[in-house]
Scaffold this motif. Structure first.
Motif, PDB file in Angstrom:
ATOM      1  N   GLY A 215       1.118  -1.200   0.528  1.00 31.84           N
ATOM      2  CA  GLY A 215       0.228  -0.055  -0.269  1.00 31.84           C
ATOM      3  C   GLY A 215       0.808   1.056  -0.220  1.00 31.84           C
ATOM      4  O   GLY A 215      -0.003   2.594   0.062  1.00 31.84           O
ATOM      5  N   ASN A 216       2.203   1.309  -0.176  1.00 37.55           N
ATOM      6  CA  ASN A 216       3.073   2.014  -0.492  1.00 37.55           C
ATOM      7  C   ASN A 216       4.175   2.658  -1.598  1.00 37.55           C
ATOM      8  O   ASN A 216       4.902   3.378  -1.373  1.00 37.55           O
ATOM      9  N   LEU A 217       3.154   1.733  -2.418  1.00 37.84           N
ATOM     10  CA  LEU A 217       3.810   2.470  -3.808  1.00 37.84           C
ATOM     11  C   LEU A 217       3.286   3.085  -4.392  1.00 37.84           C
ATOM     12  O   LEU A 217       1.962   2.491  -5.583  1.00 37.84           O
ATOM     13  N   LEU A 218       2.803   4.374  -4.692  1.00 36.84           N
ATOM     14  CA  LEU A 218       2.449   5.181  -5.627  1.00 36.84           C
ATOM     15  C   LEU A 218       2.533   4.592  -7.102  1.00 36.84           C
ATOM     16  O   LEU A 218       3.792   5.611  -7.484  1.00 36.84           O
ATOM     17  N   THR A 232       3.613   7.888 -16.756  1.00 39.64           N
ATOM     18  CA  THR A 232       3.491   7.590 -15.376  1.00 39.64           C
ATOM     19  C   THR A 232       5.100   7.480 -14.473  1.00 39.64           C
ATOM     20  O   THR A 232       5.987   8.481 -15.391  1.00 39.64           O
ATOM     21  N   GLY A 233       4.674   6.911 -13.200  1.00 34.08           N
ATOM     22  CA  GLY A 233       5.481   7.454 -13.074  1.00 34.08           C
ATOM     23  C   GLY A 233       5.026   6.556 -10.950  1.00 34.08           C
ATOM     24  O   GLY A 233       4.275   6.017 -11.648  1.00 34.08           O
ATOM     25  N   ALA A 266       2.254  13.696  -7.020  1.00 36.40           N
ATOM     26  CA  ALA A 266       3.010  12.379  -6.189  1.00 36.40           C
ATOM     27  C   ALA A 266       3.256  13.808  -5.019  1.00 36.40           C
ATOM     28  O   ALA A 266       3.040  12.664  -3.460  1.00 36.40           O
ATOM     29  N   MET A 267       3.334  14.550  -5.382  1.00 41.93           N
ATOM     30  CA  MET A 267       3.914  15.308  -3.611  1.00 41.93           C
ATOM     31  C   MET A 267       2.656  15.662  -3.033  1.00 41.93           C
ATOM     32  O   MET A 267       2.549  15.568  -1.384  1.00 41.93           O
TER      33      MET A 267
END
Length: 339
Positions: A215-218, A232-233, A266-267
């Motif tokens: 749950g910690n990969l965006l 993509t990022g 993302a920030m």
């Protein structure tokens, strides 16, 4: 004080993840990702003083050209930090002093590399480590969104506004198929300079396979006004730190500025999750425009013997050179070590 290796299947991951200085790349899922892509052995060790546990070390042991290397991390792993997790107030320098005999005597390694954002440069040099310093940028996510946006340079802010006016939409992507989509765009980015990426699609697939379920990969995707997938990022995070792992876009759509929008999204995402600092990775002067503070990125290395240092540099070169050149690097290194 001494370090003792913990059997991997007996590690109390919940206890380790509770440390205040814990980063995403020290977690089990990330260690498993590195081990799969680098053919390494995960190493988790407890630092004790009598019956008291003071902290832990995380790393991966690899073997290259007959040399055992302890990486925490090692160049080429697309991993920024590992290192130590310690009880508040305990000396990191004292912990590294205990780490050295553990790595070289107990683990029988010839070389140690460590990058930990909380290590002290002067103390590490006094312990005999060689230092490689780069520069990165760090955005303070404790600031308000207005402050974060205002710290970007004016051209960057205009790009984000242009993307919005052009109908660019950013969405959080599912894991399935994302690696292939990202990598096709990455190939296009590198093709602009007649280059190829420094890692294969399988690296991205392994990262997503191991870390996305935490749950910690965006995973972010940008679409244009026609709904086309144009950029993509990838942004992992955990605890207090998030990280810009990579992004890519098709050149023909870059005029609508999807990349700046991905980074801004993302920030905002990690700020909402309580992350305090967003790191932008090594190099890239273009990253300055996002308004982060410039901070040093330090890699410390310690070798047992001059031959090991030669092998270490060759191992790094082998990773970054093309497959056609690698055999020549290996041959040269072996000749140097035979002298």
């Amino acid at each position: 004080m001494k370090f003792t290796k913990i059997p991997y299947d007996l590690v109390d991951w919940e206890r380790l993840d509770a440390f205040e200085d814990r980063t995403f790349s020290q977690r089990k899922a990330w260690l498993d990702f590195v081990c799969e892509t680098q053919g390494g052995e995960p190493v988790v060790a407890a630092l004790t003083d009598g019956s008291r546990t003071l902290g832990f070390f995380s790393g991966v042991r690899i073997k290259r050209m007959g040399f055992n290397i302890m990486g925490s991390p090692f160049p080429g792993w697309t991993t920024p930090y590992m290192g130590l997790n310690l009880e508040p107030g305990f000396s990191r320098t004292a912990a590294v002093s205990a780490l050295i005999p553990f790595v070289f005597r107990d683990m029988k390694c010839h070389h140690l590399e460590i990058s930990d954002p909380f290590l002290d440069r002067e103390d590490m040099v006094e312990l005999g480590f060689h230092l490689r310093t780069g520069q990165t940028f760090r955005s303070d996510l404790t600031l308000s969104e207005d402050e974060l946006f205002g710290r970007m340079d004016s051209a960057c802010r205009r790009c984000i506004r242009k993307a919005s006016k052009s109908g660019v939409i950013v969405e959080e992507a599912a894991a399935e198929g994302f690696a292939a989509e990202y990598y096709q765009q990455l190939l296009d980015v590198f093709a602009k300079q007649d280059l190829k990426p420094t890692y294969r699609q399988e690296r991205v697939e392994a990262l997503i396979k191991h870390y996305h379920s935490t749950g910690n990969l965006l995973l972010l995707r940008a679409r244009n006004s026609d709904g086309q997938q144009i950029a993509t990022g990838i942004y992992p995070g955990f605890n207090k730190i998030s990280f810009f792992w990579g992004n890519a876009s098709f050149r023909e759509h870059q005029q609508v500025r999807p990349n700046e929008t991905l980074h801004w999204h993302a920030m905002q995402h990690w700020k909402r999750r309580g992350i305090e600092a967003h790191y932008w990775g090594n190099g890239g002067e273009y990253k300055k425009k996002y308004g982060g503070d410039q901070v040093p990125f330090m890699e410390f290395r310690l070798s047992r013997g001059a031959a090991t240092a030669v092998a270490r540099d060759a191992a790094k070169a082998i990773y970054f050179y093309s497959r056609n050149v690698r055999k020549h690097v290996v041959a040269l290194t072996r000749s140097l070590l035979a002298v």
